[in-house]
Design a protein around this motif. Structure first.
Motif, mmCIF file in Angstrom:
data_model
loop_
_atom_site.group_PDB
_atom_site.id
_atom_site.type_symbol
_atom_site.label_atom_id
_atom_site.label_comp_id
_atom_site.label_asym_id
_atom_site.label_seq_id
_atom_site.Cartn_x
_atom_site.Cartn_y
_atom_site.Cartn_z
ATOM 1 N N LEU A 23 -30.772 -7.549 -30.177
ATOM 2 C CA LEU A 23 -30.070 -6.270 -30.249
ATOM 3 C C LEU A 23 -30.709 -5.189 -29.403
ATOM 4 O O LEU A 23 -30.210 -4.053 -29.379
ATOM 5 N N GLN A 24 -31.781 -5.510 -28.697
ATOM 6 C CA GLN A 24 -32.536 -4.481 -27.986
ATOM 7 C C GLN A 24 -32.030 -4.208 -26.576
ATOM 8 O O GLN A 24 -32.543 -3.320 -25.899
ATOM 9 N N SER A 25 -31.058 -4.968 -26.104
ATOM 10 C CA SER A 25 -30.537 -4.754 -24.762
ATOM 11 C C SER A 25 -29.012 -4.673 -24.788
ATOM 12 O O SER A 25 -28.350 -5.405 -25.531
ATOM 13 N N LEU A 26 -28.471 -3.805 -23.953
ATOM 14 C CA LEU A 26 -27.019 -3.681 -23.829
ATOM 15 C C LEU A 26 -26.447 -4.775 -22.922
ATOM 16 O O LEU A 26 -25.235 -4.985 -22.895
ATOM 17 N N SER A 27 -27.324 -5.443 -22.185
ATOM 18 C CA SER A 27 -26.904 -6.519 -21.296
ATOM 19 C C SER A 27 -26.937 -7.847 -22.037
ATOM 20 O O SER A 27 -27.977 -8.233 -22.592
ATOM 21 N N ALA A 31 -36.064 -13.116 -38.526
ATOM 22 C CA ALA A 31 -35.454 -11.799 -38.335
ATOM 23 C C ALA A 31 -35.854 -11.209 -36.984
ATOM 24 O O ALA A 31 -35.061 -10.521 -36.334
ATOM 25 N N MET A 32 -37.082 -11.472 -36.545
ATOM 26 C CA MET A 32 -37.540 -10.981 -35.247
ATOM 27 C C MET A 32 -36.671 -11.555 -34.134
ATOM 28 O O MET A 32 -36.232 -10.826 -33.225
ATOM 29 N N ILE A 33 -36.408 -12.849 -34.178
ATOM 30 C CA ILE A 33 -35.580 -13.476 -33.146
ATOM 31 C C ILE A 33 -34.181 -12.859 -33.134
ATOM 32 O O ILE A 33 -33.622 -12.548 -32.079
ATOM 33 N N ALA A 52 -30.337 -9.901 -23.295
ATOM 34 C CA ALA A 52 -30.505 -10.173 -24.725
ATOM 35 C C ALA A 52 -30.693 -11.668 -24.961
ATOM 36 O O ALA A 52 -31.573 -12.088 -25.722
ATOM 37 N N ALA A 53 -29.890 -12.483 -24.286
ATOM 38 C CA ALA A 53 -30.004 -13.942 -24.429
ATOM 39 C C ALA A 53 -31.336 -14.441 -23.880
ATOM 40 O O ALA A 53 -31.949 -15.356 -24.439
#
Length: 306
Positions: free
Chosen positions: A137-141, A130-132, A145-146
């Protein structure tokens, strides 16, 4: 180092250089060693009321060592930190005694204070996965995020330290089936790379706006420079808040989770030691305590007579 005699200062610098070049100590370790031994030598200077050259070091007694340890504890230093400081002092003193030809028993026989060794704090398997997923989801870029997913997948999928993951270069990609990693003390190990980690890195590279450079860091910051560990720590901090995970859900916890989950699945302790790059099996054995706790929790929950 104003309280330390020139001879002691030179000896300390020579020892630090030997620790770095011959023993392969990291920069952070060298900084910690320098501070610990400097504080020790400064205390001995004040304790004896005179500049402390090399000769007086040969006469340090058990009583002197007790006074130093009491002084350190009086400054609010815990038993674990004092044990670390004593270890640095002993290492320096052993080296100095061999070089100067004196008997170092009073220092080397000093016992470290006892303390409760902290067990690793791994995440449950579902929480690690779940952490991965939530880090993404923590970045709009999309590319950031990748990137964060790729780094965290390497920590959990390959058991890397954050510093090891961020030390990878452009020439290391596409990731092979196994990576040659140089860890603490420049200790070399070969780590298998799971498909999920290879795929995550490929996705990151496809989206990354910065040109791939064989000699540049594989993982880039927003402006194209080397990615800071703080960026991954920050993304995971946000993710763990969303997931309701404890503050111990850090990048290093993913490495702990890798080891613990392998052990739970029947992995061999010595094989796990090699994968983690631990110099001593005793370090890896901490995971057996974690696994035993896991088994006892299951026993207490499920045993008919529990």
């Amino acid at each position: 180092m104003s309280l330390i005699s020139p001879a002691c200062r030179d000896a300390l610098q020579s020892w630090l250089e030997a620790q770095k070049s011959l023993m392969g100590r990291s920069e952070n370790t060298i900084i910690a060693y320098q501070g610990d031994v400097t504080d020790f030598l400064s205390f001995m200077t004040l304790h004896h009321g005179e500049p402390h050259g090399l000769k007086p070091l040969e006469k340090i007694t058990v009583s002197d060592m007790r006074s130093w340890m009491a002084h350190v504890r009086g400054d609010g230093v815990g038993a674990r930190s004092l044990a670390r400081k004593l270890s640095a002092v002993k290492s320096f003193y052993k080296w100095l005694a061999e070089r100067e030809g004196f008997e170092p028993t009073a220092v080397l026989s000093t016992r470290a204070p006892k303390f409760q060794r902290k067990l690793p704090r791994p995440l449950p398997q579902d929480a690690a996965k779940a952490m991965i997923e939530t880090v993404e989801l923590q970045s709009l870029s999309d590319w950031v995020a990748a990137r964060d997913v790729a780094v965290v997948t390497l920590l959990y999928g390959c058991g890397l330290r954050i510093s090891e993951a961020l030390s990878l270069k452009g020439k290391d990609a596409p990731l092979p089936r196994s990576l040659r990693i140089f860890g603490k003390g420049n200790k070399e190990r070969v780590v298998p790379v799971i498909d999920a980690a290879r795929d995550a890195v490929e996705t990151y590279l496809r989206l990354c706006p910065h040109a791939k450079d064989p000699d540049a860091p594989l993982f880039r910051g927003a402006r194209g420079g080397a990615l800071s560990p703080r960026a991954i720590q920050g993304a995971m901090a946000k993710a763990r808040m969303q997931l309701g995970l404890p503050a111990t859900a850090t990048p290093h916890a993913m490495r702990h989770s890798f080891a613990t989950h392998l052990l739970e699945a029947g992995g061999d302790l010595r094989a796990i030691q090699e994968l983690l790059g631990h110099a001593s099996l005793s370090t890896t054995q901490a995971y057996t305590a974690v696994d035993t706790k896991h088994l006892m929790d299951i026993y207490n929950r499920t045993h008919p007579k529990a």
